[in-house]
Every structure is written in structure tokens, then in C-alpha cells.
Design an enzyme around this catalytic site. Structure first.
Site, PDB file in Angstrom:
ATOM      1  CG  LEU A  76      10.925  41.135   6.117  1.00  0.00           C
ATOM      2  CD1 LEU A  76      10.652  42.440   6.868  1.00  0.00           C
ATOM      3  CD2 LEU A  76       9.870  39.934   6.697  1.00  0.00           C
ATOM      4  N   GLY A  77       9.403  40.069   1.848  1.00  0.00           N
ATOM      5  CA  GLY A  77       8.720  40.557   0.455  1.00  0.00           C
ATOM      6  C   GLY A  77       8.251  39.145  -0.158  1.00  0.00           C
TER       7      GLY A  77
ATOM      8  CE  LYS B 272       4.683  41.436 -14.024  1.00  0.00           C
ATOM      9  NZ  LYS B 272       4.321  40.121 -13.221  1.00  0.00           N
TER      10      LYS B 272
ATOM     11  CG  HIS C 279      -7.064  64.485 -27.782  1.00  0.00           C
ATOM     12  ND1 HIS C 279      -7.105  63.326 -28.337  1.00  0.00           N
ATOM     13  CD2 HIS C 279      -6.573  65.423 -28.632  1.00  0.00           C
ATOM     14  CE1 HIS C 279      -6.800  63.423 -29.820  1.00  0.00           C
ATOM     15  NE2 HIS C 279      -6.178  64.483 -30.004  1.00  0.00           N
TER      16      HIS C 279
ATOM     17  N   GLY D 235       0.216  26.592 -12.413  1.00  0.00           N
ATOM     18  CA  GLY D 235      -0.419  27.086 -11.054  1.00  0.00           C
ATOM     19  C   GLY D 235       0.212  26.921  -9.959  1.00  0.00           C
TER      20      GLY D 235
ATOM     21  CD  GLU E 190       9.545  35.325   4.976  1.00  0.00           C
ATOM     22  OE1 GLU E 190       8.393  35.781   4.797  1.00  0.00           O
ATOM     23  OE2 GLU E 190       9.825  34.234   4.635  1.00  0.00           O
TER      24      GLU E 190
ATOM     25  CB  CYS F  59       4.786  39.731  -4.682  1.00  0.00           C
ATOM     26  SG  CYS F  59       4.533  41.099  -5.701  1.00  0.00           S
TER      27      CYS F  59
HETATM   28  P1  NAD Z   1      -2.451  29.838 -13.662  1.00  0.00           P
HETATM   29  O1  NAD Z   1      -3.206  28.959 -12.863  1.00  0.00           O
HETATM   30  O2  NAD Z   1      -2.702  31.210 -13.617  1.00  0.00           O
HETATM   31  O3  NAD Z   1      -2.180  29.201 -15.171  1.00  0.00           O
HETATM   32  C1  NAD Z   1      -1.757  27.853 -15.454  1.00  0.00           C
HETATM   33  C2  NAD Z   1      -1.948  27.461 -16.712  1.00  0.00           C
HETATM   34  O4  NAD Z   1      -1.602  26.174 -16.883  1.00  0.00           O
HETATM   35  C3  NAD Z   1      -3.612  27.332 -16.721  1.00  0.00           C
HETATM   36  O5  NAD Z   1      -3.973  28.096 -18.208  1.00  0.00           O
HETATM   37  C4  NAD Z   1      -3.780  25.861 -16.951  1.00  0.00           C
HETATM   38  O6  NAD Z   1      -4.886  25.361 -17.876  1.00  0.00           O
HETATM   39  C5  NAD Z   1      -2.479  25.373 -17.702  1.00  0.00           C
HETATM   40  N1  NAD Z   1      -1.998  23.860 -17.030  1.00  0.00           N
HETATM   41  C6  NAD Z   1      -2.438  23.419 -15.970  1.00  0.00           C
HETATM   42  N2  NAD Z   1      -1.864  21.976 -16.239  1.00  0.00           N
HETATM   43  C7  NAD Z   1      -1.289  21.950 -17.361  1.00  0.00           C
HETATM   44  C8  NAD Z   1      -0.771  20.931 -18.002  1.00  0.00           C
HETATM   45  N3  NAD Z   1      -0.463  19.587 -17.666  1.00  0.00           N
HETATM   46  N4  NAD Z   1      -0.348  21.020 -19.407  1.00  0.00           N
HETATM   47  C9  NAD Z   1      -0.555  22.161 -20.133  1.00  0.00           C
HETATM   48  N5  NAD Z   1      -1.128  23.134 -19.380  1.00  0.00           N
HETATM   49  C10 NAD Z   1      -1.415  23.072 -17.936  1.00  0.00           C
HETATM   50  O7  NAD Z   1      -1.117  29.571 -12.905  1.00  0.00           O
HETATM   51  P2  NAD Z   1       0.415  30.470 -13.237  1.00  0.00           P
HETATM   52  O8  NAD Z   1       0.543  31.064 -14.489  1.00  0.00           O
HETATM   53  O9  NAD Z   1       1.459  29.460 -12.691  1.00  0.00           O
HETATM   54  O10 NAD Z   1       0.038  31.595 -12.092  1.00  0.00           O
HETATM   55  C11 NAD Z   1       0.033  31.298 -10.763  1.00  0.00           C
HETATM   56  C12 NAD Z   1      -0.849  32.401  -9.986  1.00  0.00           C
HETATM   57  O11 NAD Z   1       0.090  33.413  -9.840  1.00  0.00           O
HETATM   58  C13 NAD Z   1      -2.024  32.493 -10.737  1.00  0.00           C
HETATM   59  O12 NAD Z   1      -3.300  32.641  -9.815  1.00  0.00           O
HETATM   60  C14 NAD Z   1      -1.629  33.868 -11.257  1.00  0.00           C
HETATM   61  O13 NAD Z   1      -2.748  34.783 -11.436  1.00  0.00           O
HETATM   62  C15 NAD Z   1      -0.753  34.675 -10.484  1.00  0.00           C
HETATM   63  N6  NAD Z   1       0.233  35.259 -11.070  1.00  0.00           N
HETATM   64  C16 NAD Z   1      -0.075  36.551 -11.540  1.00  0.00           C
HETATM   65  C17 NAD Z   1       0.459  37.565 -12.247  1.00  0.00           C
HETATM   66  C18 NAD Z   1       0.173  38.849 -12.613  1.00  0.00           C
HETATM   67  O14 NAD Z   1      -1.111  39.309 -12.063  1.00  0.00           O
HETATM   68  N7  NAD Z   1       0.770  39.651 -13.627  1.00  0.00           N
HETATM   69  C19 NAD Z   1       1.649  37.115 -12.625  1.00  0.00           C
HETATM   70  C20 NAD Z   1       2.096  35.796 -12.378  1.00  0.00           C
HETATM   71  C21 NAD Z   1       1.430  34.979 -11.572  1.00  0.00           C
END
Ligand code: NAD
Length: 464
Positions: A37-38, A50, A443, A269, A32, A41
Site C-alpha cells: 500500500l502507499g 524527499k 526572532h 507530466g 490495491e 507518492c
Molecule cells: P508537470 O506537468 O508538472 O511538468 C512537466 C513539464 O514538462 C512542463 O513544464 C512541460 O512544459 C514540460 N514538457 C512537456 N512536454 C515536453 C517536451 N516534449 N519537451 C520538453 N518539455 C516538455 O509534470 P511532472 O514534473 O512530470 O510532475 C507530474 C505531476 O506530479 C505534476 O502534477 C506535479 O505537480 C506532481 N509532482 C509534484 C511534486 C511536488 O509537489 N513536490 C513532485 C513531483 C511531482
């Protein structure tokens, strides 16, 4: 020394795989580059987010304590204490991961790893360069926030999931680009902490991976809570000012609007961390930066496995990384192991109301040719949800009419991210709509709403 397994990356995928390898008696090392570590997430993702969301939930109750018959004079949110609490939670669990490594006799090697050929890894750390040799290597290097072209996170104005966690105070306004999980979770936190939040999403709906009705419901509640939601929006010309960020947004109606925020969160993303890890020294194949694997997480290089956010074709979720780690280590140890079933991966999005989902959306089920029958039940008709003051949302079951096969379950509402476990278990056990209808739900509970949604596949819900 030659290890049986060397794991690159100490996030939930990597550290869980290390524990399991230790449990199987394999000589294991985890490498790492971060001091702790971690991974994303635990250090800058799921866990600190959270923790803040929990405080936002608690703070919500203090906004109108009188409605519960509680008299409370002038409650205040002390944000630096909120951050302290979040940091303590992260530290506690990061130490927990270190403990797990010791307990399972996993050697922790600190440094930046790069694959060489023939099962060797070069690690550059504080003591200098060393070469680690292993019969099997698991890549679990994770991902980092994708940025829009020309933008860089800067700790002040332009933020990713990392910098937003340590802002010293609550900003008056936040613009959020992207309404995926990251965008909507931070919208939900800072809206409730008092920031004016604007979400700009390019697709026609928020949380676009969810069932369309879930997206609609979340958008409705976000708007009711005062969050400005602009879907179908195009963001251009982001400029940094002395103490704010400006941008131009072309809205879905074609209007162009200039917007200014105290902070801008970019949540569009994540890109896989595969660029500088020496993949070119192996036969592993890639697809747009993601690593291609087979059902046992094997790459095309013998003895080289990949798990988690870098894997092509599975969602970037901590629990997916962990599950893939179990498959990889099980395969290495020669155990009977079941590959990941991509259709049984739960999603858990921590908004208010929350979202939990598994399986096909209604649109996906129809597109795949199923004879779809959907059953819905609203939390407004669930007595426990009313007691909790959380009666927004619904449970939706997507089933196939022929044999009552459960294709997907989609929940938006109180503790939806916890409630979804029943649906995941039901699908994993290949329960049918009929068997769920005769499953007794205690319930009063919020999860009775799940039983009622199954009843309602046949129009037989009792409470609506
Ligand atoms: P994501 O891919 O889930 O969402 C990105 C969003 O940005 C999409 O809806 C996309 O359409 C939009 N987007 C992209 N380019 C854009 C632009 N130029 N203008 C406006 N909108 C645009 O990505 P994220 O939310 O960054 O999350 C990353 C990853 O981490 C994902 O896989 C997500 O599921 C994961 N994550 C999960 C959790 C959870 O499970 N609770 C929490 C946080 C992140």
C-alpha cells in the site's frame, strides 16, 4: 457481503479515505493491485524522492565543512547506503499504512479492480476473480508517467520517476526532459550528488505553474549550481546507444545541438490511470482521460466518486488527493463537508532553494482584474537564513489594494515548502495584509521573512 464503501487504489488519496471511512464506522474495503500500500507518492514518488533530497542537503554541508569550523577529512558518499536508507523509509511507512487499515477495520483486497455496472467491482488477484459489492465506490487509481511518443522506460537508459530511484550508482551525466516538479527535484538531487545535469524544457521558463519571479530565481540558482538549463527547447530524435542516450535539441535561439547523456529522465507530466478500470460500464463522464466530478467528488454515476490524480481540474498532488478523499467520504457518511477550494491548495517543490506557494500568481491576479499590490522580502536580509547559510530567494505576497485581501503567497528559499503553511492558514482564515502585519513573528526565524513581506506590501519592511 456489501460494503458501505469500496475504494480502488491505495495511494494517499485512497488510504486516507479508507481511514476516514473506518473512523465514521462505515464498512470499508480498499483494493490495491500493487503488493504494497502507499501508491505512487509513498512507493515511487514524494517519499523516496524527499529521502534522497534530504541526503543531498546533508551532503551539501560536507562539501565545505571548514566554513562551519568543522574539520572533516575526505567525506565520501556511499550511494548504496543512501538507497538503503531511502528504501527503509518507504518500507516503514508502507507498513504504517497497513497498520492504519487494521486499526480502522478496513479490509484490504489485493488485485486489479475493474468496475462492473450496479456498484459491483471485479477484482482479479492471486486467488482468481472475485466480485466486490459496495453501496459507494471511490476511484483513487492515480496516474503514471507520460512518455514522449516512441519512448519506453527501460530501467537502463530511459527513466521515469520510478527507475531513477533505483539506479545502482550516480551517473556522470543526466538529461532531464521537463522542468515541472519531477524534473527540477531530480535535477536538484543529482546535481548535488555530482552528476552533470541538463534540463530541457519546452516552455519559456522552469516550474511554469509558479509565479514568474519564482521561475527566474530558481533558474538563476540552478545555473549557479552548474545545472545547464535550456528553456524554450524542442527535443527530437531520441536514440539509445549501448551505454548512453543521444538526442537533438533545438534551443530557444534556433540553434540545433546534439546531446549525449548517461541517463535520460522523462518528466513531462502524468496521465491518469482511467483506461482499464471499467468506466465504460458507468455513466461517469471524462475529459481527455480525466474523470469529471462535482464539488463533492461525485461522478455522473450515482454512488461513484473520484479523487486524486484522475480528477479533471485539480492539480496532481498527494495532498489534493487526500483532501478530495475527505470530501468524498464525508459526503457518503452524510457529514457537513466543505468542498475543495482550488485557490487554497499549497504547492511544495523540493529543490535547493525550495519552493512553497499558494493562491494566485501576480500575473493571474492582474489577469483577473485585481488592483494588485505585491510585497517582497529577500532571505538575504533575514538573520536566521544567514546563520543557516541559506540566504537565497525571497517571499512574495500578492494582495489586492482595496481591502488588503491576500490573493497569493510565493516563497523560494530555505524550507519554503514548510514556511508556506503560514500563508495557507492565513488565507484559509481570511486574514488580511494588515492582520498579518500585526501578527508577531518570533526572532530569529526564517518565517520572519513572511511578516516582512506583508509589511512590504505597504513599503514598511523593517530590515531592508
Ligand atoms: P508537470 O506537468 O508538472 O511538468 C512537466 C513539464 O514538462 C512542463 O513544464 C512541460 O512544459 C514540460 N514538457 C512537456 N512536454 C515536453 C517536451 N516534449 N519537451 C520538453 N518539455 C516538455 O509534470 P511532472 O514534473 O512530470 O510532475 C507530474 C505531476 O506530479 C505534476 O502534477 C506535479 O505537480 C506532481 N509532482 C509534484 C511534486 C511536488 O509537489 N513536490 C513532485 C513531483 C511531482
Amino acid at each position: 457481503m456489501t460494503y458501505d464503501v469500496a475504494i480502488i487504489g491505495g495511494g494517499p488519496g485512497g488510504y486516507s479515505a479508507a481511514v476516514r471511512a473506518g473512523q465514521y464506522g462505515l464498512k470499508t474495503a480498499i483494493i490495491e493491485r500493487q503488493p504494497r500500500l502507499g501508491g505512487t507518492c509513498l512507493l515511487v514518488g514524494c517519499i523516496p524522492t524527499k529521502a534522497l533530497l534530504h541526503t543531498a542537503d546533508v551532503w551539501d554541508y560536507f562539501k565545505d565543512p571548514g566554513s562551519q569550523g568543522i574539520e572533516c577529512q575526505n567525506p565520501q558518499l556511499n550511494y548504496s547506503k543512501v538507497l538503503d536508507r531511502k528504501n527503509k523509509i518507504v518500507t516503514k511507512h508502507s507498513k504504517g499504512v497497513e497498520f492504519l487499515m487494521r486499526k480502522n477495520k478496513v479490509e484490504v483486497i489485493k488485485g486489479n479492480a475493474r468496475l462492473l455496472s450496479g456498484g459491483r467491482i471485479e477484482v482479479e488477484g492471486a486467488p482468481g476473480k472475485q466480485t466486490v459489492e459496495a453501496k459507494n465506490i471511490i476511484l483513487a487509481t492515480g496516474s503514471e508517467a507520460r512518455m514522449l511518443p516512441g519512448l519506453q522506460p527501460d530501467n537502463e537508459l530511459i527513466l521515469t520517476n520510478i527507475e531513477i530511484l533505483d539506479m545502482p550508482s550516480i551517473p556522470k551525466s543526466i538529461g532531464i526532459i521537463g522542468a515541472g516538479a519531477v524534473g527540477v527535484e531530480f535535477a536538484s538531487i543529482f546535481n548535488r550528488f555530482g552528476s552533470k545535469v541538463t534540463i530541457l524544457e519546452m516552455l519559456p521558463r522552469v516550474v511554469p505553474v509558479e509565479d514568474e519571479e519564482i521561475s527566474k530565481e530558481l533558474e538563476k540558482h540552478f545555473k549557479k549550481a552548474g545545472i545547464r538549463v535550456e528553456t524554450g527547447a524542442r527535443v527530437e530524435n531520441v536514440r539509445k546507444n549501448a551505454k548512453s542516450v543521444s538526442l537533438s535539441a533545438t534551443l530557444t535561439n534556433g540553434n540545433k545541438e546534439e546531446m549525449e547523456f548517461d541517463k535520460l529522465l522523462v518528466a513531462v507530466g502524468r496521465k491518469p490511470n482511467t483506461e482499464a478500470i471499467g468506466l465504460e460500464n458507468t455513466r461517469a463522464q471524462q475529459d481527455r482521460g480525466f474523470v469529471k466530478v462535482d464539488a463533492y467528488q461525485r461522478t455522473s454515476e450515482p454512488g461513484l466518486y473520484a479523487i486524486g490524480d484522475i480528477v479533471a481540474g485539480t492539480p496532481q498532488l498527494a495532498h489534493v488527493a487526500t483532501a478530495e478523499g475527505m470530501v468524498a467520504v464525508g459526503h457518503i457518511a452524510g457529514k457537513q463537508i466543505r468542498p475543495i477550494n482550488r485557490n487554497r491548495i499549497p504547492g511544495a517543490t523540493y529543490t535547493d532553494p525550495g519552493i512553497g506557494s499558494v493562491g494566485l500568481t501576480e500575473a493571474q491576479a492582474r489577469a483577473q482584474g485585481f488592483d494588485v499590490k505585491a510585497g517582497k522580502f529577500p532571505f538575504s536580509a533575514n538573520s536566521k537564513a544567514t546563520i543557516l547559510d541559506k540566504h537565497e530567494g525571497f517571499v512574495k505576497v500578492v494582495a489586492d489594494a482595496t481591502f488588503g485581501e491576500i490573493l497569493g503567497v510565493h516563497i523560494i528559499g530555505p524550507e519554503a515548502f514548510e514556511l508556506i503553511s503560514e500563508a495557507v492558514t492565513a488565507m484559509e482564515a481570511e486574514a488580511t495584509v494588515e492582520s498579518m502585519m500585526s501578527t508577531i513573528h518570533a526572532h530569529p526565524t526564517v518565517y520572519e521573512a513572511i511578516g516582512e513581506a506583508f509589511n512590504n506590501v505597504y513599503g514598511l519592511a523593517i530590515n531592508i
